[in-house]
Design an enzyme around this catalytic site. Structure first.
Site, mmCIF file in Angstrom:
data_model
loop_
_atom_site.group_PDB
_atom_site.id
_atom_site.type_symbol
_atom_site.label_atom_id
_atom_site.label_comp_id
_atom_site.label_asym_id
_atom_site.label_seq_id
_atom_site.Cartn_x
_atom_site.Cartn_y
_atom_site.Cartn_z
ATOM 1 N N ARG A 183 12.803 3.408 -1.051
ATOM 2 C CA ARG A 183 11.426 3.390 -1.551
ATOM 3 C C ARG A 183 11.402 3.751 -3.036
ATOM 4 O O ARG A 183 12.235 4.524 -3.506
ATOM 5 C CB ARG A 183 10.566 4.387 -0.780
ATOM 6 C CG ARG A 183 10.393 4.004 0.676
ATOM 7 C CD ARG A 183 9.575 5.040 1.414
ATOM 8 N NE ARG A 183 8.239 5.170 0.853
ATOM 9 C CZ ARG A 183 7.425 6.184 1.119
ATOM 10 N NH1 ARG A 183 7.809 7.163 1.905
ATOM 11 N NH2 ARG A 183 6.216 6.216 0.576
ATOM 12 N N GLY B 101 0.868 -1.178 0.000
ATOM 13 C CA GLY B 101 0.000 0.000 0.000
ATOM 14 C C GLY B 101 0.897 1.217 0.000
ATOM 15 O O GLY B 101 1.788 1.330 -0.840
ATOM 16 N N GLU B 102 0.698 2.072 0.980
ATOM 17 C CA GLU B 102 1.514 3.284 1.110
ATOM 18 C C GLU B 102 2.111 3.264 2.518
ATOM 19 O O GLU B 102 1.383 3.414 3.499
ATOM 20 C CB GLU B 102 0.614 4.506 0.911
ATOM 21 C CG GLU B 102 1.153 5.505 -0.066
ATOM 22 C CD GLU B 102 2.448 6.124 0.423
ATOM 23 O OE1 GLU B 102 3.413 6.170 -0.364
ATOM 24 O OE2 GLU B 102 2.520 6.528 1.594
ATOM 25 N N SER B 103 3.424 3.097 2.592
ATOM 26 C CA SER B 103 4.029 2.850 3.907
ATOM 27 C C SER B 103 3.892 4.031 4.858
ATOM 28 O O SER B 103 3.776 3.840 6.073
ATOM 29 C CB SER B 103 5.495 2.453 3.741
ATOM 30 O OG SER B 103 6.216 3.467 3.072
ATOM 31 N N ILE C 170 5.361 -3.364 -7.762
ATOM 32 C CA ILE C 170 4.541 -2.168 -8.021
ATOM 33 C C ILE C 170 5.100 -1.002 -7.200
ATOM 34 O O ILE C 170 4.987 -0.989 -5.978
ATOM 35 C CB ILE C 170 3.061 -2.416 -7.641
ATOM 36 C CG1 ILE C 170 2.499 -3.617 -8.409
ATOM 37 C CG2 ILE C 170 2.229 -1.155 -7.905
ATOM 38 C CD1 ILE C 170 1.154 -4.101 -7.901
ATOM 39 N N ARG C 171 5.753 -0.061 -7.880
ATOM 40 C CA ARG C 171 6.417 1.051 -7.170
ATOM 41 C C ARG C 171 7.159 0.503 -5.943
ATOM 42 O O ARG C 171 7.019 1.000 -4.822
ATOM 43 C CB ARG C 171 5.406 2.127 -6.774
ATOM 44 C CG ARG C 171 4.785 2.828 -7.991
ATOM 45 C CD ARG C 171 3.713 3.831 -7.606
ATOM 46 N NE ARG C 171 4.207 4.794 -6.621
ATOM 47 C CZ ARG C 171 4.959 5.843 -6.888
ATOM 48 N NH1 ARG C 171 5.357 6.083 -8.132
ATOM 49 N NH2 ARG C 171 5.327 6.665 -5.942
ATOM 50 N N HIS D 152 4.658 -8.379 -4.500
ATOM 51 C CA HIS D 152 3.309 -8.698 -4.010
ATOM 52 C C HIS D 152 2.959 -10.171 -4.239
ATOM 53 O O HIS D 152 2.307 -10.498 -5.234
ATOM 54 C CB HIS D 152 2.280 -7.830 -4.751
ATOM 55 C CG HIS D 152 2.281 -6.405 -4.320
ATOM 56 N ND1 HIS D 152 1.431 -5.913 -3.359
ATOM 57 C CD2 HIS D 152 3.035 -5.357 -4.719
ATOM 58 C CE1 HIS D 152 1.652 -4.631 -3.178
ATOM 59 N NE2 HIS D 152 2.617 -4.267 -3.988
ATOM 60 N N GLU E 72 0.734 -11.851 -2.955
ATOM 61 C CA GLU E 72 -0.722 -12.059 -2.857
ATOM 62 C C GLU E 72 -1.423 -11.798 -4.184
ATOM 63 O O GLU E 72 -2.616 -12.049 -4.305
ATOM 64 C CB GLU E 72 -1.299 -11.166 -1.741
ATOM 65 C CG GLU E 72 -1.416 -9.683 -2.071
ATOM 66 C CD GLU E 72 -0.079 -8.936 -2.065
ATOM 67 O OE1 GLU E 72 0.992 -9.559 -1.918
ATOM 68 O OE2 GLU E 72 -0.115 -7.698 -2.245
ATOM 69 N N CYS F 113 6.117 -5.371 0.292
ATOM 70 C CA CYS F 113 6.225 -4.045 -0.324
ATOM 71 C C CYS F 113 6.153 -2.947 0.751
ATOM 72 O O CYS F 113 7.070 -2.843 1.551
ATOM 73 C CB CYS F 113 5.193 -3.903 -1.429
ATOM 74 S SG CYS F 113 5.672 -2.659 -2.637
HETATM 75 N N1 GLN Z 1 5.672 2.887 -2.977
HETATM 76 C C1 GLN Z 1 5.023 2.411 -1.774
HETATM 77 C C2 GLN Z 1 5.703 2.966 -0.530
HETATM 78 O O1 GLN Z 1 6.768 3.473 -0.617
HETATM 79 C C3 GLN Z 1 5.008 0.913 -1.717
HETATM 80 C C4 GLN Z 1 4.228 0.356 -2.890
HETATM 81 C C5 GLN Z 1 3.556 -0.939 -2.637
HETATM 82 O O2 GLN Z 1 3.320 -1.364 -1.496
HETATM 83 N N2 GLN Z 1 3.153 -1.570 -3.717
HETATM 84 O O3 GLN Z 1 5.169 2.893 0.525
#
Ligand code: GLN
Length: 195
Positions: A105, A46-48, A133-134, A175, A177, A78
């Site tokens: 990141r 997600g977004e840390s 993913i990112r 990921h 999952e 992630c």
């Molecule tokens: N870019 C997100 C972060 O820095 C991590 C991306 C992800 O969990 N797919 O938190």
């Protein structure tokens, strides 16, 4: 086994589906009481920074640290890996600091923010299809951390650790999952069953 997924933000539902597919009970974790009832924990992507901020507001930082210190197995994927780590190469953000690695990141750069690769993971007989993913990569690894897989940056940035283990803490940049490969979730559950 009762497996919790930190359900503050990110793709926790996909993790619960994998847990249930393996025949175990999945629980969404948002409070210290809910955390106390599970045998293992997954921290999703997600977004840390958001996960860290919400975990602080929900009073979960120390309870999670204490359960991990007491031996509860945990899988961070992630953003979940970033949240477990002791630091980032960038500005400070709320992190658990239980996994002795420094993460970078969004490390794979703009042109290749998302990509897939087949990884050889130590301990797994067949390669694992990994969806990035990112994603972060691990910039620095502490002495007690075992690197289980690396990936070559498709953007030309060299080879970097993307799966690590420290005792009962497992972390991936990608990921697991999002594919139908449940082998890392199965390892997490094995660790819980061994206790
Ligand atoms: N870019 C997100 C972060 O820095 C991590 C991306 C992800 O969990 N797919 O938190």
């Amino acid at each position: 086994m009762k497996v919790g997924t930190l359900a503050l933000q990110g793709d926790f539902r996909e993790h619960l589906a994998v847990v249930e597919g393996l025949g175990h009970d999945g629980f969404e974790i948002r409070t210290p009481d809910e955390l106390a009832r599970v045998d293992a924990l997954i921290i999703p992507g997600g977004e840390s920074t958001t996960i860290g901020r919400l975990a602080t507001i929900y009073g979960l930082m120390d309870p999670i640290r204490e359960r991990i210190a007491a031996g509860m197995p945990v899988l961070g994927t992630c953003a979940g890996m970033i949240f477990l780590a002791s630091g980032t190469t960038g500005v400070d953000q709320p992190q658990l600091g239980v996994l002795d690695v420094i993460v970078e990141r969004n490390a794979f750069g703009r042109q290749v923010e998302s990509f897939e690769a087949d990884l050889r993971v130590v301990g797994l007989a067949e390669p694992m299809r990994a969806v990035f993913i990112r994603a972060p990569w691990i910039a620095k690894v502490g002495g007690d951390v075992e690197v289980l897989a690396t990936v070559v940056d498709p953007g030309g940035g060299g080879d970097h650790p993307v799966v690590v283990r420290q005792d009962r803490i497992l972390a991936t940049s990608f990921h697991p999952e999002l594919t139908d490969d449940d082998r890392l979730h199965a390892i997490l559950i094995d660790l819980a069953e061994e206790r």
